[in-house]
Scaffold this motif. Structure first.
Motif, PDB file in Angstrom:
ATOM      1  N   GLU A  69       0.838  -1.206   0.000  1.00  0.00           N
ATOM      2  CA  GLU A  69       0.000   0.000   0.000  1.00  0.00           C
ATOM      3  C   GLU A  69       0.871   1.254   0.000  1.00  0.00           C
ATOM      4  N   GLU A  70       1.923   1.247   0.798  1.00  0.00           N
ATOM      5  CA  GLU A  70       2.821   2.402   0.817  1.00  0.00           C
ATOM      6  C   GLU A  70       3.484   2.595  -0.545  1.00  0.00           C
ATOM      7  N   LEU A  71       3.892   1.497  -1.168  1.00  0.00           N
ATOM      8  CA  LEU A  71       4.518   1.586  -2.487  1.00  0.00           C
ATOM      9  C   LEU A  71       3.528   2.145  -3.510  1.00  0.00           C
ATOM     10  N   GLY A  72       2.276   1.680  -3.448  1.00  0.00           N
ATOM     11  CA  GLY A  72       1.266   2.199  -4.356  1.00  0.00           C
ATOM     12  C   GLY A  72       1.017   3.682  -4.159  1.00  0.00           C
ATOM     13  N   ASP A  73       0.967   4.138  -2.908  1.00  0.00           N
ATOM     14  CA  ASP A  73       0.784   5.564  -2.623  1.00  0.00           C
ATOM     15  C   ASP A  73       1.920   6.392  -3.222  1.00  0.00           C
ATOM     16  N   LEU A  74       3.135   5.913  -3.076  1.00  0.00           N
ATOM     17  CA  LEU A  74       4.286   6.657  -3.592  1.00  0.00           C
ATOM     18  C   LEU A  74       4.277   6.716  -5.112  1.00  0.00           C
ATOM     19  N   TYR A  75       3.896   5.611  -5.746  1.00  0.00           N
ATOM     20  CA  TYR A  75       3.794   5.619  -7.211  1.00  0.00           C
ATOM     21  C   TYR A  75       2.729   6.617  -7.677  1.00  0.00           C
ATOM     22  N   LEU A  76       1.608   6.689  -6.950  1.00  0.00           N
ATOM     23  CA  LEU A  76       0.562   7.643  -7.313  1.00  0.00           C
ATOM     24  C   LEU A  76       1.069   9.076  -7.192  1.00  0.00           C
ATOM     25  N   GLU A  77       1.825   9.361  -6.126  1.00  0.00           N
ATOM     26  CA  GLU A  77       2.386  10.695  -5.964  1.00  0.00           C
ATOM     27  C   GLU A  77       3.357  11.024  -7.096  1.00  0.00           C
ATOM     28  N   ILE A  92      -4.188  -5.984  -2.042  1.00  0.00           N
ATOM     29  CA  ILE A  92      -5.530  -6.551  -1.883  1.00  0.00           C
ATOM     30  C   ILE A  92      -5.486  -8.073  -1.953  1.00  0.00           C
ATOM     31  N   ALA A  93      -4.656  -8.613  -2.831  1.00  0.00           N
ATOM     32  CA  ALA A  93      -4.542 -10.068  -2.954  1.00  0.00           C
ATOM     33  C   ALA A  93      -3.968 -10.695  -1.686  1.00  0.00           C
ATOM     34  N   ALA A  94      -3.143  -9.936  -0.962  1.00  0.00           N
ATOM     35  CA  ALA A  94      -2.544 -10.456   0.271  1.00  0.00           C
ATOM     36  C   ALA A  94      -3.519 -10.473   1.433  1.00  0.00           C
ATOM     37  N   ARG A  95      -4.708  -9.923   1.234  1.00  0.00           N
ATOM     38  CA  ARG A  95      -5.779  -9.855   2.235  1.00  0.00           C
ATOM     39  C   ARG A  95      -5.410  -8.865   3.345  1.00  0.00           C
ATOM     40  N   GLY A  96      -6.448  -8.406   4.011  1.00  0.00           N
ATOM     41  CA  GLY A  96      -6.228  -7.458   5.090  1.00  0.00           C
ATOM     42  C   GLY A  96      -5.983  -6.048   4.601  1.00  0.00           C
ATOM     43  N   ALA A  97      -6.217  -5.792   3.289  1.00  0.00           N
ATOM     44  CA  ALA A  97      -5.979  -4.460   2.750  1.00  0.00           C
ATOM     45  C   ALA A  97      -7.028  -3.490   3.287  1.00  0.00           C
ATOM     46  N   SER A  98      -6.637  -2.242   3.441  1.00  0.00           N
ATOM     47  CA  SER A  98      -7.546  -1.217   3.928  1.00  0.00           C
ATOM     48  C   SER A  98      -8.513  -0.796   2.830  1.00  0.00           C
ATOM     49  N   LEU A  99      -9.561  -0.087   3.231  1.00  0.00           N
ATOM     50  CA  LEU A  99     -10.509   0.442   2.259  1.00  0.00           C
ATOM     51  C   LEU A  99      -9.808   1.409   1.308  1.00  0.00           C
ATOM     52  N   ASP A 100      -8.774   2.066   1.807  1.00  0.00           N
ATOM     53  CA  ASP A 100      -8.030   3.022   0.994  1.00  0.00           C
ATOM     54  C   ASP A 100      -7.352   2.343  -0.195  1.00  0.00           C
ATOM     55  N   ALA A 101      -6.955   1.083  -0.042  1.00  0.00           N
ATOM     56  CA  ALA A 101      -6.309   0.370  -1.154  1.00  0.00           C
ATOM     57  C   ALA A 101      -7.287   0.212  -2.318  1.00  0.00           C
ATOM     58  N   TYR A 102      -8.552  -0.113  -2.014  1.00  0.00           N
ATOM     59  CA  TYR A 102      -9.557  -0.232  -3.073  1.00  0.00           C
ATOM     60  C   TYR A 102      -9.817   1.138  -3.706  1.00  0.00           C
ATOM     61  N   TYR A 103      -9.907   2.153  -2.863  1.00  0.00           N
ATOM     62  CA  TYR A 103     -10.160   3.510  -3.354  1.00  0.00           C
ATOM     63  C   TYR A 103      -9.059   3.963  -4.301  1.00  0.00           C
ATOM     64  N   ARG A 104      -7.829   3.746  -3.900  1.00  0.00           N
ATOM     65  CA  ARG A 104      -6.712   4.213  -4.723  1.00  0.00           C
ATOM     66  C   ARG A 104      -6.515   3.327  -5.961  1.00  0.00           C
ATOM     67  N   ARG A 105      -6.872   2.058  -5.865  1.00  0.00           N
ATOM     68  CA  ARG A 105      -6.835   1.233  -7.075  1.00  0.00           C
ATOM     69  C   ARG A 105      -7.872   1.747  -8.081  1.00  0.00           C
ATOM     70  N   GLY A 106      -9.015   2.191  -7.570  1.00  0.00           N
ATOM     71  CA  GLY A 106     -10.012   2.791  -8.451  1.00  0.00           C
ATOM     72  C   GLY A 106      -9.500   4.062  -9.101  1.00  0.00           C
ATOM     73  N   ILE A 107      -8.790   4.883  -8.339  1.00  0.00           N
ATOM     74  CA  ILE A 107      -8.218   6.113  -8.891  1.00  0.00           C
ATOM     75  C   ILE A 107      -7.216   5.773  -9.999  1.00  0.00           C
ATOM     76  N   CYS A 108      -6.418   4.745  -9.781  1.00  0.00           N
ATOM     77  CA  CYS A 108      -5.457   4.326 -10.809  1.00  0.00           C
ATOM     78  C   CYS A 108      -6.170   3.942 -12.095  1.00  0.00           C
ATOM     79  N   ALA A 109      -7.239   3.145 -11.979  1.00  0.00           N
ATOM     80  CA  ALA A 109      -7.984   2.736 -13.168  1.00  0.00           C
ATOM     81  C   ALA A 109      -8.594   3.944 -13.866  1.00  0.00           C
ATOM     82  N   MET A 110      -9.088   4.892 -13.080  1.00  0.00           N
ATOM     83  CA  MET A 110      -9.657   6.108 -13.663  1.00  0.00           C
ATOM     84  C   MET A 110      -8.593   6.880 -14.439  1.00  0.00           C
ATOM     85  N   LEU A 111      -7.416   7.042 -13.839  1.00  0.00           N
ATOM     86  CA  LEU A 111      -6.334   7.772 -14.505  1.00  0.00           C
ATOM     87  C   LEU A 111      -5.859   7.054 -15.762  1.00  0.00           C
ATOM     88  N   LEU A 112      -6.016   5.739 -15.794  1.00  0.00           N
ATOM     89  CA  LEU A 112      -5.629   4.954 -16.964  1.00  0.00           C
ATOM     90  C   LEU A 112      -6.741   4.888 -18.008  1.00  0.00           C
TER      91      LEU A 112
END
Length: 226
Positions: A69-77, A92-112
């Motif tokens: 999650e931290e790596l994904g946040d940094l890539y987004l920045e 998310i595949a590793a389980r236990g991901a926060s709601l923020d991981a889904y939110y930011r994955r959605g942002i990535c798809a939107m930007l793409l």
């Protein structure tokens, strides 16, 4: 380079060109220096890239949800939605991901440019927390509904979110929605609402909101005369 990236008011270009080095210094003091102070981009860029390299090594031995999650946040920045989405997917595949991981994955798809892919992640977030990220999640979900042709759901959600939030991004997307429906009067109204906020904004907020101001002006130019 700063002018091209930030696109401030056009008159600065004339100041730089006609006053030469003096104009450049005035511009840097008036525009670039406050940008660096308010966003910290220039000061954070190198530490952020260093941390990305560290995390790329760390996840090989410790592929934990938090590290991805931290790596994904940094890539987004760093404005790299492709690698960011890959990192959030692993979190998310590793389980236990926060709601923020889904939110930011959605942002990535939107930007793409993949609104249909982004939609389920935004729905998941808004279903659980309608006011997530100060209602930005709801505004983006409405935008995804609009882009995937679900006009009734888009309009209903836009109405709900704009009653609770004055975010320029949401107003702009609402204007684009009306424009796509040929409802020019309402498109003009919501684009103008973005610009109406500008006079009372402090300087650092004006710099941050510039992309929305530009897009609002573009919409108003594209619309037929009132």
């Amino acid at each position: 380079m700063h002018f091209i990236r930030r696109r401030p008011d056009t008159y600065w270009l004339y100041i730089i060109l006609f006053l030469g080095p003096i104009g450049a210094v005035i511009y840097l003091l008036a525009e670039a220096l406050p940008d660096a102070g308010s966003t910290g981009y220039g000061f954070r860029a190198f530490p952020r890239r260093k941390r990305i390299r560290e995390l790329q090594m760390i996840v090989k031995d410790n592929p934990s949800t938090g590290n991805y999650e931290e790596l994904g946040d940094l890539y987004l920045e760093e404005n790299k939605p492709g690698p960011a989405r890959e990192a959030f997917e692993k979190a998310i595949a590793a389980r236990g991901a926060s709601l923020d991981a889904y939110y930011r994955r959605g942002i990535c798809a939107m930007l793409l440019g993949e609104p249909a892919v982004a939609l389920p992640d935004f729905e998941r977030v808004v279903d659980r927390e309608p006011d997530y990220d100060f209602y930005r999640a709801g505004g983006l979900l409405a935008h995804m509904y609009a882009l995937t042709g679900q006009t009734e759901r888009a309009e209903a959600l836009f109405q709900s979110v704009t009653r609770a939030s004055t975010r320029s991004e949401t107003y702009l997307h609402y204007a684009e929605f009306f424009q796509s429906q040929g409802r020019h009067g309402e498109a003009r109204e919501w684009a103008q609402k973005v610009l109406d906020k500008k006079p009372t904004m402090p300087g650092y907020l004006k710099r941050r909101e510039r992309p929305w101001f530009r897009r609002a002006k573009q919409i108003l130019k594209q619309l037929p005369p009132a």
